[in-house]
Each structure stands twice: as structure tokens, then as C-alpha cells.
Motif scaffolding. Structure first.
Motif, PDB file in Angstrom:
ATOM      1  N   GLY A   1      20.290   7.896 -12.037  1.00  0.00           N
ATOM      2  CA  GLY A   1      21.422   7.734 -11.104  1.00  0.00           C
ATOM      3  C   GLY A   1      20.855   8.833  -9.638  1.00  0.00           C
ATOM      4  O   GLY A   1      21.637   9.269  -8.998  1.00  0.00           O
ATOM      5  N   ALA A   2      19.228   8.840  -9.447  1.00  0.00           N
ATOM      6  CA  ALA A   2      18.761   9.586  -8.527  1.00  0.00           C
ATOM      7  C   ALA A   2      18.308   8.735  -7.470  1.00  0.00           C
ATOM      8  O   ALA A   2      17.961   7.637  -7.666  1.00  0.00           O
ATOM      9  N   GLN A   3      18.016   9.361  -6.346  1.00  0.00           N
ATOM     10  CA  GLN A   3      17.612   8.427  -4.952  1.00  0.00           C
ATOM     11  C   GLN A   3      16.203   8.330  -5.201  1.00  0.00           C
ATOM     12  O   GLN A   3      15.502   9.563  -5.447  1.00  0.00           O
ATOM     13  N   HIS A   4      15.447   7.296  -5.044  1.00  0.00           N
ATOM     14  CA  HIS A   4      14.115   7.262  -5.304  1.00  0.00           C
ATOM     15  C   HIS A   4      13.772   7.763  -3.875  1.00  0.00           C
ATOM     16  O   HIS A   4      13.778   7.593  -2.800  1.00  0.00           O
ATOM     17  N   PRO A   5      12.304   8.912  -3.911  1.00  0.00           N
ATOM     18  CA  PRO A   5      12.094   9.499  -2.972  1.00  0.00           C
ATOM     19  C   PRO A   5      11.563   8.404  -1.880  1.00  0.00           C
ATOM     20  O   PRO A   5      11.527   8.991  -0.475  1.00  0.00           O
ATOM     21  N   ASP A   6      11.047   7.246  -2.141  1.00  0.00           N
ATOM     22  CA  ASP A   6      10.578   6.395  -1.136  1.00  0.00           C
ATOM     23  C   ASP A   6       9.363   6.796  -0.224  1.00  0.00           C
ATOM     24  O   ASP A   6       9.161   6.726   0.970  1.00  0.00           O
ATOM     25  N   ARG A   7       8.481   7.838  -0.932  1.00  0.00           N
ATOM     26  CA  ARG A   7       7.600   8.318  -0.152  1.00  0.00           C
ATOM     27  C   ARG A   7       6.430   7.283   0.158  1.00  0.00           C
ATOM     28  O   ARG A   7       5.887   6.195  -0.854  1.00  0.00           O
ATOM     29  N   GLU A   8       5.883   7.132   1.463  1.00  0.00           N
ATOM     30  CA  GLU A   8       5.078   5.916   1.670  1.00  0.00           C
ATOM     31  C   GLU A   8       3.692   6.135   1.208  1.00  0.00           C
ATOM     32  O   GLU A   8       2.929   7.242   1.278  1.00  0.00           O
ATOM     33  N   TYR A   9       3.019   4.885   0.616  1.00  0.00           N
ATOM     34  CA  TYR A   9       1.852   4.906   0.193  1.00  0.00           C
ATOM     35  C   TYR A   9       0.720   4.902   1.176  1.00  0.00           C
ATOM     36  O   TYR A   9       0.921   3.975   2.243  1.00  0.00           O
ATOM     37  N   GLY A  10      -0.068   5.895   0.904  1.00  0.00           N
ATOM     38  CA  GLY A  10      -1.326   5.668   2.049  1.00  0.00           C
ATOM     39  C   GLY A  10      -2.311   4.816   1.787  1.00  0.00           C
ATOM     40  O   GLY A  10      -2.164   4.024   0.649  1.00  0.00           O
ATOM     41  N   PRO A  11      -3.356   4.791   2.322  1.00  0.00           N
ATOM     42  CA  PRO A  11      -4.370   3.603   2.222  1.00  0.00           C
ATOM     43  C   PRO A  11      -5.287   3.499   0.701  1.00  0.00           C
ATOM     44  O   PRO A  11      -5.549   2.458   0.298  1.00  0.00           O
ATOM     45  N   ASP A  12      -5.253   4.818   0.183  1.00  0.00           N
ATOM     46  CA  ASP A  12      -6.046   4.792  -1.055  1.00  0.00           C
ATOM     47  C   ASP A  12      -4.969   4.257  -2.257  1.00  0.00           C
ATOM     48  O   ASP A  12      -5.381   4.041  -3.241  1.00  0.00           O
ATOM     49  N   ARG A  13      -3.685   3.890  -1.969  1.00  0.00           N
ATOM     50  CA  ARG A  13      -2.827   3.394  -3.017  1.00  0.00           C
ATOM     51  C   ARG A  13      -2.271   1.930  -2.653  1.00  0.00           C
ATOM     52  O   ARG A  13      -1.462   1.256  -3.063  1.00  0.00           O
ATOM     53  N   TRP A  14      -2.811   1.574  -1.296  1.00  0.00           N
ATOM     54  CA  TRP A  14      -2.520   0.067  -0.963  1.00  0.00           C
ATOM     55  C   TRP A  14      -2.868  -1.128  -1.717  1.00  0.00           C
ATOM     56  O   TRP A  14      -4.071  -0.840  -2.445  1.00  0.00           O
TER      57      TRP A  14
END
Length: 392
Positions: free
Chosen positions: A365-378
Motif C-alpha cells: 500500500g505504498a507509493q512506488h518511487p517512480d525513480r527514472e531509469y538512466g541509460p545503464d538501465r534502459w
């Protein structure tokens, strides 16, 4: 607020690898997350989990007895003891979510979570689910159950296989990636390439079939990268000493390069291998190991039915099959392209690890942080679209 998560599973690479991939994505999205892994002292997790910088807590391995004997009499007490120890762990660590991937420790973890009211998330890696995940799926909501292969008989959804970001980033349609991979493996850039692997333990039947076809291989004009498995390559290395395009390796560190190098891959049909092949779109010949309940055949079935791969029984993978089927295919660009097109159309999910991280947050029941993935994780799709945006 950062989450406290227990990841349960282990024993084999098929359980440990997706577990570690989920842990890596969870740490990326929530660097403050408290993550503890539940396993046994005997499984691969005893080495791989600490190497990944994660805390491992072990409980005794308590397999279900298959026949009435002394072990069967001791089983209820041992199993209840294991479950009680997990209950204590959940309470001591104030765990928000239990995620299980199957294996001996998942069942006591699921039952302990049920007793403490801790939300449960399940990932099933095989097309035929094991007992532990059948139990786990019954104890949680269907939207918190993900499985790797379509048709898996569990409530839940087809999310694909959590895997390393390096695999998800492989772009088989990018010639530069493929040339670079071949160079890194000591292969010629432009020669038709067959990659053969039996997984980390090797596959003697595959090795023997290739050894029996060396005369035809030498005349075919192809190069071979044969990953034999640790300690299983010496005989083949001696037999191919005079074949400059036959490369024998005990193992390759970073299978993404082997996938990129291959025009065609010969391999087993373990869940992780099938999923990676499906995501990468490399044409393959699956040689399922005839063990267990036939799960390797089931793992590969959808990909084969889509026209993206071939499958041959272990007993039928012979030198004749290599000569009559494998060698003609690796040099048939039209057929290989048709197989790649079939894999693209199949659309095997390539971001399962992100989906499972989202499930963990949903369960809590927690908000997903939605941290943006950088090029190393694209993923390859993200790289394609981001490159288009940059060049627009």
C-alpha cells in the motif's frame, strides 16, 4: 517511507537469479529499503546473495517426504519449526512484504506471512509451477502473482522473467552491439556464428553431438562458440585444436555477449534461458533436459509454437541432427530472419523486474518511487526511443 522486504527462495540459479534481479531493482527504486533474503545453507544463495551485497538468513531445508519413512514422521515438526523461525524474523524486522520465487524456503515463508498478516507477492519462473508457489498464490491476491510464461496454471498475470538489466538492454537489431560482442569473445565479426551452451553445469549430450559432427562443421564455413560447462571442455578442446573457428570455453562471463554474437543458439530450456532468448530475439534450438515433470519442454513451448525457435528431444540431439538441421539453419539468413520476426511478434515481456517491484509497493500500500531509469538501465526499446528523441 522505505519498505522492509523479505525475499524468499533459492536452491538453484532458476530461483536465485530472478530474486537477485528483483532485489537490484528494488534497491534502485528505494535505496533505503531494508532487504533480507531467506534461503538455506546448501543452495546457491549461500554464495550469490552475499556476493550481491545482500543479507542472507538461513533456515533448515525441509523437503516434502515422498514416501512413508522416518523423515515423514519428522517432517511436521521440522516444517513447523521452520515456519516459526520465519514468523519471528518477520516480527523482528517489521517486514512489510514477503516476496517468494519458489523453492524449499518459500512455503514456510508464505505460511508465516499468512500468520502475521504480512502481504505476499509471488513470482513463478516455470511454466509448471512448484508446490510452494501454488500455496503462495492461494494465500494472496491474483494481482500480486506474476509468472514468466503464458499458460502457467496460476491465478495472476504473465509478467515475464526478472533478469539483469544487461540482458534487457540487448538490441539484436543493432549491428554495432553484435560486432562488439563478437570482438569481445574473440570471434570474427562477419562469419556465421553458432553458439552452443548447456548452461552453467554443461550438457554432455550436446557436447558429444557436436564432437561427432566436427568434420561437417569444419566444411560448413561457420564459427562455433561452444560453452561446455566447468571442467567439461578438455576433450572437445583437444578434438578441435586444428579447427581455427571452433572456440571452446568452459564458461562465459556475461551471457548477453554470447546471445548477441549468435546467429543461432543451441541450448537447454531452463526457465531463465528460455526467457532471455525470448527477450533478446535470438533464434534458438532448444534441447530440453528430460528431468522433473517435463517443465523444460513446457517452458519453451510457447516460443517454439510462435515460430521463434526449434525444439528437439535430448535423445534425438545427435551428430546427424547437427549436420542435417543445425548447420543448414545457421547459414540460412532468410529462415533466421523469419524466426527473429516471430520472436518480435510474440512480444515476450522485457521488464518483469520493474513489474515485480511495482507489485511489492502495491502489496504494501505504498507509493512506488517512480525513480527514472538512466541509460545503464534502459531496455532496447527505451534506448531506441530515447535516441530518436535526441536526434529529433
Amino acid at each position: 517511507m522505505s519498505l522492509s522486504v523479505l525475499l524468499a527462495g533459492g536452491g538453484t540459479a532458476g530461483h536465485v537469479s530472478p530474486l537477485l534481479a528483483i532485489a537490484d531493482d528494488l534497491r534502485f527504486q528505494d535505496p533505503g529499503a531494508s532487504i533480507v533474503v531467506l534461503g538455506t545453507e546448501e543452495g546457491l544463495e549461500s554464495r550469490l546473495v552475499p556476493e550481491a551485497g545482500l543479507e542472507l538468513v538461513t533456515i533448515p531445508k525441509v523437503p516434502m517426504p515422498r514416501r512413508p519413512n522416518a523423515d515423514a514422521l519428522r517432517f511436521p515438526g521440522r516444517f513447523c519449526g521452520a515456519a516459526r523461525s520465519v514468523v519471528e524474523l518477520l516480527r523482528d524486522r517489521d517486514v512489510d512484504v514477503v516476496l517468494g520465487v519458489g523453492g524449499y524456503v518459500s512455503t514456510p515463508a508464505y505460511l508465516a506471512a499468512r500468520r502475521t498478516g504480512t502481504p505476499i507477492v509471488v513470482h513463478e519462473a516455470n511454466a509448471r509451477p512448484g508446490l510452494a508457489n501454488k500455496v503462495g498464490a492461494r494465500l494472496t491476491r491474483s494481482d500480486l502473482v506474476g509468472y514468466a510464461f503464458p499458460g502457467t496454471p496460476l491465478k495472476g498475470r504473465h509478467v515475464g522473467m526478472p533478469m539483469r538489466a544487461q540482458i534487457e538492454a540487448v538490441d539484436y537489431d543493432e549491428p554495432g552491439q553484435r560486432r562488439s560482442a563478437r570482438r569481445s569473445l574473440g570471434l570474427e565479426e562477419d562469419r556465421p556464428t553458432l553458439v552452443v551452451t548447456g548452461g552453467s553445469l554443461g550438457a554432455q549430450a550436446i557436447n558429444d553431438a557436436m564432437a561427432g559432427a566436427l568434420t561437417a562443421i569444419d566444411a560448413a564455413g561457420v564459427q562455433i562458440l561452444h560453452i561446455t560447462g566447468a571442467g567439461k571442455g578438455e576433450g572437445l578442446r583437444e578434438s578441435t585444436a586444428d579447427l581455427p573457428h571452433y572456440h571452446v570455453r568452459d564458461y562465459v562471463d556475461g551471457m548477453e555477449n554470447a546471445y548477441l554474437a549468435a546467429d543461432l543458439l543451441v541450448c537447454r530450456a531452463g526457465a531463465g534461458t528460455v526467457a532471455e532468448v525470448s527477450v533478446v530475439w535470438v533464434p534458438a534450438v532448444f534441447v530440453p533436459l528430460a528431468v522433473g515433470n517435463g517443465e523444460q519442454k513446457l517452458n519453451a513451448a510457447a516460443h517454439v509454437d510462435a515460430g521463434a525457435a526449434l525444439m528437439v528431444d535430448n535423445a534425438d540431439f545427435s551428430a546427424d541432427y547437427v549436420v542435417d538441421t543445425v548447420l543448414p539453419l545457421v547459414t540460412d539468413e532468410e529462415r533466421l530472419e523469419a524466426m527473429r520476426d516471430s520472436a518480435r511478434r510474440e512480444g515476450f515481456p522485457g521488464t518483469a523486474v520493474r513489474t515485480m517491484t511495482q507489485m511489492i509497493h502495491d502489496a504494501a500500500g505504498a507509493q512506488h518511487p517512480d525513480r527514472e531509469y538512466g541509460p545503464d538501465r534502459w531496455t532496447k526499446h527505451e534506448r531506441f526511443y530515447r535516441s530518436g528523441e535526441e536526434n529529433a
